[in-house]
Scaffold this motif. Sequence first.
Motif, mmCIF file in Angstrom:
data_model
loop_
_atom_site.group_PDB
_atom_site.id
_atom_site.type_symbol
_atom_site.label_atom_id
_atom_site.label_comp_id
_atom_site.label_asym_id
_atom_site.label_seq_id
_atom_site.Cartn_x
_atom_site.Cartn_y
_atom_site.Cartn_z
ATOM 1 N N UNK A 61 31.655 13.689 41.045
ATOM 2 C CA UNK A 61 30.839 14.712 41.715
ATOM 3 C C UNK A 61 31.630 15.954 42.102
ATOM 4 N N UNK A 62 32.941 15.866 42.202
ATOM 5 C CA UNK A 62 33.750 17.025 42.520
ATOM 6 C C UNK A 62 33.816 17.401 43.982
ATOM 7 N N UNK A 63 33.275 16.583 44.889
ATOM 8 C CA UNK A 63 33.261 16.949 46.303
ATOM 9 C C UNK A 63 34.655 17.060 46.910
ATOM 10 N N UNK A 64 35.540 16.130 46.600
ATOM 11 C CA UNK A 64 36.890 16.184 47.142
ATOM 12 C C UNK A 64 37.639 17.396 46.579
ATOM 13 N N UNK A 65 37.509 17.651 45.292
ATOM 14 C CA UNK A 65 38.147 18.824 44.696
ATOM 15 C C UNK A 65 37.694 20.111 45.364
ATOM 16 N N UNK A 66 36.406 20.213 45.646
ATOM 17 C CA UNK A 66 35.869 21.404 46.325
ATOM 18 C C UNK A 66 36.420 21.515 47.743
ATOM 19 N N UNK A 67 36.499 20.386 48.449
ATOM 20 C CA UNK A 67 37.035 20.397 49.815
ATOM 21 C C UNK A 67 38.516 20.784 49.813
ATOM 22 N N UNK A 68 39.263 20.302 48.840
ATOM 23 C CA UNK A 68 40.677 20.654 48.740
ATOM 24 C C UNK A 68 40.841 22.144 48.462
ATOM 25 N N UNK A 69 40.030 22.683 47.567
ATOM 26 C CA UNK A 69 40.076 24.124 47.289
ATOM 27 C C UNK A 69 39.794 24.913 48.562
ATOM 28 N N UNK A 70 38.786 24.490 49.302
ATOM 29 C CA UNK A 70 38.406 25.180 50.522
ATOM 30 C C UNK A 70 39.545 25.154 51.543
ATOM 31 N N UNK A 71 40.264 24.057 51.608
ATOM 32 C CA UNK A 71 41.347 23.913 52.580
ATOM 33 C C UNK A 71 42.616 24.647 52.157
ATOM 34 N N UNK A 72 42.984 24.587 50.884
ATOM 35 C CA UNK A 72 44.272 25.113 50.422
ATOM 36 C C UNK A 72 44.226 26.524 49.839
#
Length: 153
Positions: A61-72
């Motif tokens: 689903x890409x949710x973790x990847x999106x959250x990581x992008x948002x954080x970093x």
Amino acid sequence: MSSKTRTVLAAGVLAAALGLGATAQASAGAPRSVSGKPSDDITRIADFYGTYIDAVLDEDSGNLGKALRSHYLTPAFQKELAAWEDRAHADGVLRAQNVPLAWKVTDAGTVRNHTEAVVTLTWSRGSTTKLVVDMTRDSHRIFHIGEKGAGRN
């Protein structure tokens, strides 16, 4: 605590537990040792790439990847990256359509107010891609990713 915050915290705990952020080396039969610190930009870039690659590899689903992008990543760079991805039809963090087999982060020095690193992604058959990644020294967020030798995107 929001689910986004929990996701980013979980990713950070996962990165720390997996020892992301430094090169792990050991001689045959010796235990591996990995260290890093959150105040070090190279550690943070390595943490991001290690966790991001795991997220892309493991998650549909890409949710973790999106959250990581948002954080970093800085908000401005997130928008720039989305535009690049629309044009290139590839993942802008990895500059590819697939996931590398290995990664390495090398300190390329400090320039004015940012730290520069070279991220080497290793693909099948030993081919590599080198990316230049720039992180602000004050906010510790990535504001540029580009292929080494390709100039600014």
